[in-house]
Write a protein that holds these residues in place. Structure first.
Motif, PDB file in Angstrom:
ATOM      1  N   TRP A   1      19.238   5.134   7.844  1.00 16.94           N
ATOM      2  CA  TRP A   1      18.206   4.120   8.076  1.00 16.94           C
ATOM      3  C   TRP A   1      17.392   4.470   9.320  1.00 16.94           C
ATOM      4  CZ3 TRP A   1      17.750  -0.065  11.797  1.00 16.94           C
ATOM      5  CH2 TRP A   1      16.713  -0.977  11.483  1.00 16.94           C
TER       6      TRP A   1
ATOM      7  N   ILE B   1       0.436   6.780   4.558  1.00 17.04           N
ATOM      8  CA  ILE B   1       0.502   5.378   4.993  1.00 17.04           C
ATOM      9  C   ILE B   1       1.231   5.245   6.328  1.00 17.04           C
ATOM     10  CG2 ILE B   1       1.500   3.127   4.392  1.00 17.04           C
ATOM     11  CD1 ILE B   1      -0.980   4.317   2.746  1.00 17.04           C
ATOM     12  N   SER B   2       0.665   4.431   7.220  1.00 13.90           N
ATOM     13  CA  SER B   2       1.354   4.140   8.467  1.00 13.90           C
ATOM     14  C   SER B   2       1.404   2.636   8.660  1.00 13.90           C
ATOM     15  CB  SER B   2       0.625   4.782   9.651  1.00 13.90           C
ATOM     16  OG  SER B   2      -0.499   3.995   9.985  1.00 13.90           O
TER      17      SER B   2
ATOM     18  N   ASP C   1      -0.082   0.941  10.629  1.00 11.63           N
ATOM     19  CA  ASP C   1      -1.402   0.369  10.919  1.00 11.63           C
ATOM     20  C   ASP C   1      -2.045  -0.263   9.692  1.00 11.63           C
ATOM     21  OD1 ASP C   1      -0.850   2.424  13.056  1.00 11.63           O
ATOM     22  OD2 ASP C   1      -2.638   1.440  13.852  1.00 11.63           O
ATOM     23  N   GLU C   2      -1.608   0.176   8.508  1.00 10.98           N
ATOM     24  CA  GLU C   2      -2.091  -0.475   7.283  1.00 10.98           C
ATOM     25  C   GLU C   2      -1.812  -1.979   7.322  1.00 10.98           C
ATOM     26  OE1 GLU C   2      -3.484   0.490   4.335  1.00 10.98           O
ATOM     27  OE2 GLU C   2      -3.780   2.561   4.955  1.00 10.98           O
TER      28      GLU C   2
ATOM     29  N   LEU D   1      -8.779   1.911  11.408  1.00  9.09           N
ATOM     30  CA  LEU D   1      -8.368   1.702  10.017  1.00  9.09           C
ATOM     31  C   LEU D   1      -8.614   0.243   9.687  1.00  9.09           C
ATOM     32  CD1 LEU D   1      -6.790   2.889   7.521  1.00  9.09           C
ATOM     33  CD2 LEU D   1      -4.799   1.757   8.498  1.00  9.09           C
TER      34      LEU D   1
ATOM     35  N   LEU E   1       7.163  -1.118   6.955  1.00 13.54           N
ATOM     36  CA  LEU E   1       7.195   0.004   6.005  1.00 13.54           C
ATOM     37  C   LEU E   1       8.569   0.021   5.360  1.00 13.54           C
ATOM     38  CD1 LEU E   1       5.545   2.827   8.178  1.00 13.54           C
ATOM     39  CD2 LEU E   1       4.474   1.485   6.351  1.00 13.54           C
TER      40      LEU E   1
ATOM     41  N   VAL F   1       0.883  -1.166   0.000  1.00 17.47           N
ATOM     42  CA  VAL F   1       0.000   0.000   0.000  1.00 17.47           C
ATOM     43  C   VAL F   1       0.921   1.216   0.000  1.00 17.47           C
ATOM     44  CG1 VAL F   1      -1.858   1.229   1.177  1.00 17.47           C
ATOM     45  CG2 VAL F   1      -1.692  -1.258   1.371  1.00 17.47           C
TER      46      VAL F   1
ATOM     47  N   SER G   1      11.991   1.142   4.035  1.00 21.24           N
ATOM     48  CA  SER G   1      12.862   2.232   4.450  1.00 21.24           C
ATOM     49  C   SER G   1      13.011   3.246   3.320  1.00 21.24           C
ATOM     50  CB  SER G   1      14.243   1.671   4.798  1.00 21.24           C
ATOM     51  OG  SER G   1      15.193   2.708   4.834  1.00 21.24           O
ATOM     52  N   PRO G   2      12.916   4.541   3.647  1.00 18.05           N
ATOM     53  CA  PRO G   2      13.143   5.536   2.587  1.00 18.05           C
ATOM     54  C   PRO G   2      14.546   5.420   1.981  1.00 18.05           C
ATOM     55  CG  PRO G   2      12.632   6.593   4.713  1.00 18.05           C
ATOM     56  CD  PRO G   2      12.529   5.141   4.925  1.00 18.05           C
TER      57      PRO G   2
ATOM     58  N   PRO H   1       5.780   6.863   1.394  1.00 20.55           N
ATOM     59  CA  PRO H   1       5.835   5.680   2.249  1.00 20.55           C
ATOM     60  C   PRO H   1       5.100   4.491   1.617  1.00 20.55           C
ATOM     61  CG  PRO H   1       5.227   7.618   3.539  1.00 20.55           C
ATOM     62  CD  PRO H   1       5.185   8.034   2.099  1.00 20.55           C
TER      63      PRO H   1
ATOM     64  N   PHE I   1       8.651  12.567   0.123  1.00 22.40           N
ATOM     65  CA  PHE I   1       9.992  12.978   0.557  1.00 22.40           C
ATOM     66  C   PHE I   1      10.904  13.095  -0.655  1.00 22.40           C
ATOM     67  CE2 PHE I   1      11.806   8.731   0.181  1.00 22.40           C
ATOM     68  CZ  PHE I   1      10.715   7.902   0.385  1.00 22.40           C
TER      69      PHE I   1
ATOM     70  N   LEU J   1      13.790   2.978  -0.722  1.00 21.20           N
ATOM     71  CA  LEU J   1      12.869   3.596  -1.687  1.00 21.20           C
ATOM     72  C   LEU J   1      13.588   4.649  -2.525  1.00 21.20           C
ATOM     73  CD1 LEU J   1       9.741   4.012   0.626  1.00 21.20           C
ATOM     74  CD2 LEU J   1       9.916   2.461  -1.340  1.00 21.20           C
TER      75      LEU J   1
ATOM     76  N   TYR K   1      13.249  -2.437   5.675  1.00 20.62           N
ATOM     77  CA  TYR K   1      12.135  -1.858   6.424  1.00 20.62           C
ATOM     78  C   TYR K   1      12.640  -0.730   7.314  1.00 20.62           C
ATOM     79  CZ  TYR K   1       8.864  -5.687   5.289  1.00 20.62           C
ATOM     80  OH  TYR K   1       8.021  -6.565   4.657  1.00 20.62           O
ATOM     81  N   MET K   2      11.823   0.248   7.577  1.00 20.19           N
ATOM     82  CA  MET K   2      12.135   1.281   8.562  1.00 20.19           C
ATOM     83  C   MET K   2      12.344   0.649   9.929  1.00 20.19           C
ATOM     84  SD  MET K   2       9.435   4.338   8.315  1.00 20.19           S
ATOM     85  CE  MET K   2       9.066   5.066   6.726  1.00 20.19           C
ATOM     86  N   PRO K   3      13.223   1.248  10.748  1.00 24.65           N
ATOM     87  CA  PRO K   3      13.380   0.693  12.088  1.00 24.65           C
ATOM     88  C   PRO K   3      12.025   0.650  12.818  1.00 24.65           C
ATOM     89  CG  PRO K   3      14.504   2.823  11.866  1.00 24.65           C
ATOM     90  CD  PRO K   3      14.124   2.385  10.498  1.00 24.65           C
TER      91      PRO K   3
END
Lengths: 341, 341, 341, 341
Positions: D20, A244-245, A247-248, D39, A302, A239, A304-305, A316, D3, A308, A277-279
């Motif tokens: 990260w 986006i968080s 919680d999705e 959600l 999620l 998603v 990690s930027p 996100p 971002f 991405l 993934y993000m920490p």
């Protein structure tokens, strides 16, 4: 057997009860083949893994995800871009794709003699020239592998049986081919495909994007076991959108898994903290099943930027994945995945 | 908006016509988002290839074939057993699977110095011993790739970030890994899988066996084009039994393809005479489609007893296969398969 | 036929080409039944109407509507509540349900004589008492119709054949039964069911409610014709919520019908201004089809608060309905619905 | 939030670990609505009865039965032809269909005066003539019920509101309409439909015929209860052919019910000996279910030639039927069918 309806109707009108009792006389006695359980109707059997693939697909569609086809072949450098410093650990369990190089078969005296011994005639200069041309064209992929034998037979004016023998016994270079590996790999996670797919569409599509794919992934295991296969199916989704968080992941887990009889859900931080993934977002999904009680069934996080950004994906992205074979084992109460496949 | 049903009922009973005309007053004026076509219901999109996979699966089930999961990874020597003298032409277009060997990283003075530079402290003899053990265990696959970094960090009492740097900058052997190819291949035809599957079940099952599989195959193409992909789907079946003849192929073609809008069928001998089929049984299926008229859509044949004998399969077997992507192109009127995937 | 795989493998190894050519010798010549097109695989035929019912159901689910089971039998007074002054026009085309009253059969001299003539014996006072009791119980529904004959036979100590004859020839009241109509009707529109369903759930459910039903409705036609049936299927839905507007109908039309190949949509006010819809909301949906061009396929509107108020439903409700048989005619290019059913 | 991927890529390359850890800064804090379980993704709910209808349909198709649409409305005389002396017991529980006769409304002085009182003007001779014509046409069904009000308004040059009032208050004959029952009935068993369907196709089709229908039937119950409904679904089939025996019923039972989790089957003669079945062929099917153990789930039998002869059907016919609602109760572990519908 067939019967005369006029006569039967008449009998029934004369004496219904008697005619009714005489009904069975229209039956042909059935032989052994005509008796149950010999006589049977069969229903084609579905395979538990494909059945599960299909049910996951339908469930994703029913909760509003669009179906996607992700790349299966992924370049090694993409794994580096996605997994950063973890790439080498990932590549350790990845299949690389290789193939046979087309051989450089020279035609000299020994080859010409070898051919003659098989065909029982000398190779004419014309034939030799044509043969050389064919081998060169083949090397350069101007001739297809499928057509090599036939083209050679024509060049030498012999039949295919002899040609096969020539390649087999005379052309040394064709016999000792060694496969060479490229730097292309088979995806080991669906994630490798998602980065490539998202990269090409995220800024051309209305957001949020909700995409899924249920398809094969490949892991280079030392050996297969009751819970691990080299070729498995991942039921994965993303998603992607501004708001986006994490919680999705919880919402999707519940919607997806409740279709398979799971009734309660618990989300615990995954000890593995993958760098893509993000920490603190990598999460294990535990779900309660009427038969199995609490089991781990999926993982989400999620992206990690940092990863991405390598693909210029500037929003996100939540990713959730589950192993189809594992879900099939739970559903069909199997304790050895190899027996399901 | 909500409205007071008591009051509305009263008004309607007093003067139905007037109350009816006043109905719209219960509506909330909708903003831009609430107006069509902004306001819309979306239906999750299926993907044409998977949709076709699914429809072929359902059709095979409806004509009485059981679903099967065939091996995807096939040893090179099986290709030789199946394709005989043609094997090398087949192997020319096959992917071989390879992987990275686990490196033999020695620990000497340069490595210890390199580590110190990163950690800012000397490596104690204990730490050195633990490090050596980890690297050996990893080499022998007693440690998982996933766990290597973490185990190393613990051994050296440093954090994962430093460990990653050590592997990256100091341990040379980890940086120059070259993938090595094995003699395992990815199936290029479903046929490679059928021989393995039939071999293990044909003499334990009631005959005739009617089996199908719709799943991925892989071809090592020089490059992909509008009609060729490296990863494609084959919709393949076998009928195995004492009395099987080539007419099985015609009967299955018609039953299967008539579900996709084809109305007439023509069967012509295939010019390619693959050695895994009996002579004169390899047949191309042409079918007439309301939009495309006559098109080639499938191929069938009877497996050669020479190939069957290699697997100790002692009964005739009809095999039919069709390319899912090709059928999808016809159905969705696409002229470039890459746009469908 | 079965063949000896050891021997065949040996032959193939000695001379592959020759063994390959000998392959066909393992075939059993097939008789006439084994030859295509006699030999055939059949695929069970679906029926176009049920196929359409099923596809509409799946499409409603895919756009997020919940499936509902609405009442089929509707009291006449509900039609008055829903249709107001139009009720009599609606009731004119509605089926009323009736049934046979259970007869009041007395037992007097003529009946006792009639019984004797059939049984060949007098009816004893005990038998007469039991018979009377049975007939009274039946009248009061304490005995099931299914059990009447058998109970009577036991009471009179005769066999069922005689009892049947007695009811047929002697019990006058059983022969002249006239069905009597009740004030219950079969729903002619799904709307009659929606009011009842919504009434019982609208204030207990999260809003907006999105519900659908694809099921049978009944119209008392003078006669059936190429486009009209007495028993038809309606594919109907409602959206109920505080902010519902007529644009919901447009959005649903497009989402639903685009699954059936319709590409463009036009919405025109319906000349029929049914009183159960708010003024100016009843809308005809025209859609463009690749074969049929523009056709009318559905109708929607917002229920009038006058009608909603009768059921204490205090929120706006959009209703859309389409005739399944009509959609089937378009899809299967039929011009007579009776041939489809 | 969005971002800047360039900047993030740069940060990751400078210091992967730090970048990260900074990943989460791209997240927008989500409000209450964005948090699980608020959600959520919803999956449209299917209804257990229609779900069961659909699964039974698919199972019948998978075991090779063709789908059929049987008549729902059956003439009383057909019930007599099918059930013979039992007809009256059957008809006792059948719905008869009726409707309103169109009234014979005369126009005399009281009506003309009544109209004037409502319209506030006299009825002209022309208007009176037009009104009479309309009422006569309506009586003869030359005018549709839907069009009556509008046609009357035009004839009298008044608006529809007044016309509605006139019909309501002045035209006595329109107010006291009593529904009249016809001799048509709603099928109470699918059997009533099978006789009609088979009669028209049995001698034009290749035998054996294997047909099924899953659709509604109607029973005039005194009242509905936890296991009885007035409108229920029957999942019924017939197998018609020269060599049909009662074993067909056993074979179909097993094939059909094993798809619903039943594992063992027992067949016991039914105590009810319906006259439309041959003597000693009516059989109850008991099946063992993992949750419910042995339960009765279906009934089958061979139609009596006495009944078949009435429809000139000159071959044996096996018929099997099961109640969909009952199967749904077992599958969904419900003990009150009314709660499922």
């Amino acid at each position: 057997m067939r019967f005369d309806t006029d006569s039967f109707r008449k009998r029934a009108r004369e004496n219904f009860e008697r005619a009714w009792h005489e009904g069975p006389e229209v039956l042909t006695p059935s032989g052994r083949e005509g008796r149950y359980p010999r006589l049977s109707y069969s229903r084609a059997q579905t395979h538990p893994i494909y059945e599960m693939v299909n049910r996951l697909r339908e469930t994703y569609l029913l909760i509003g995800f669009d179906e996607t086809c992700n790349p299966i072949i992924v370049e090694e450098k993409d794994v580096y871009r996605q997994f950063g410093p973890e790439a080498s650990a990932v590549l350790d369990r990845v299949f690389y794709l290789g193939g046979l190089d087309r051989p450089n078969q020279g035609i000299g005296r020994p080859e010409l003699d070898g051919i003659s011994r098989i065909t029982g005639k000398d190779v004419s200069p014309d034939e030799e020239a044509r043969l050389r041309e064919i081998l060169q064209k083949y090397k350069k992929s101007a001739i297809d592998g499928d057509d090599l034998i036939h083209a050679t037979s024509e060049a030498l004016c012999i039949d295919d049986g002899m040609t096969v023998e020539i390649y087999d016994r005379v052309f040394q270079a064709f016999r000792d081919l060694e496969p060479q590996s490229s730097r292309n790999t088979l995806r080991s996670h669906m994630t490798s495909g998602w980065f490539l797919t998202l990269s090409s569409i995220w800024d051309k599509s209305p957001l949020p994007l909700r995409l899924f794919s249920v398809d094969r992934c490949f892991r280079r295991e030392q050996e297969e076991g009751p819970t691990r296969l080299m070729c498995y199916h991942s039921a994965s989704c993303v998603v992607a959108g501004d708001e986006i968080s994490v919680d999705e992941g919880k919402a999707v887990s519940q919607a997806l898994l409740s279709a398979f009889g799971f009734t309660d859900f618990r989300f615990t931080p995954d000890e593995k903290r993958s760098k893509y993934y993000m920490p603190d977002t990598q999460t294990e999904v535990y779900a309660r099943h009427p038969v199995h009680d609490w089991v781990e069934v999926a993982t989400f996080g999620l992206y990690s930027p940092s990863a991405l950004a390598e693909y210029e994906i500037g929003i996100p992205v939540m990713n959730l994945g589950l192993g189809v074979e594992r879900l099939a084992m739970l559903t069909y109460k199997s304790d050895d995945i190899r027996r399901l496949t």
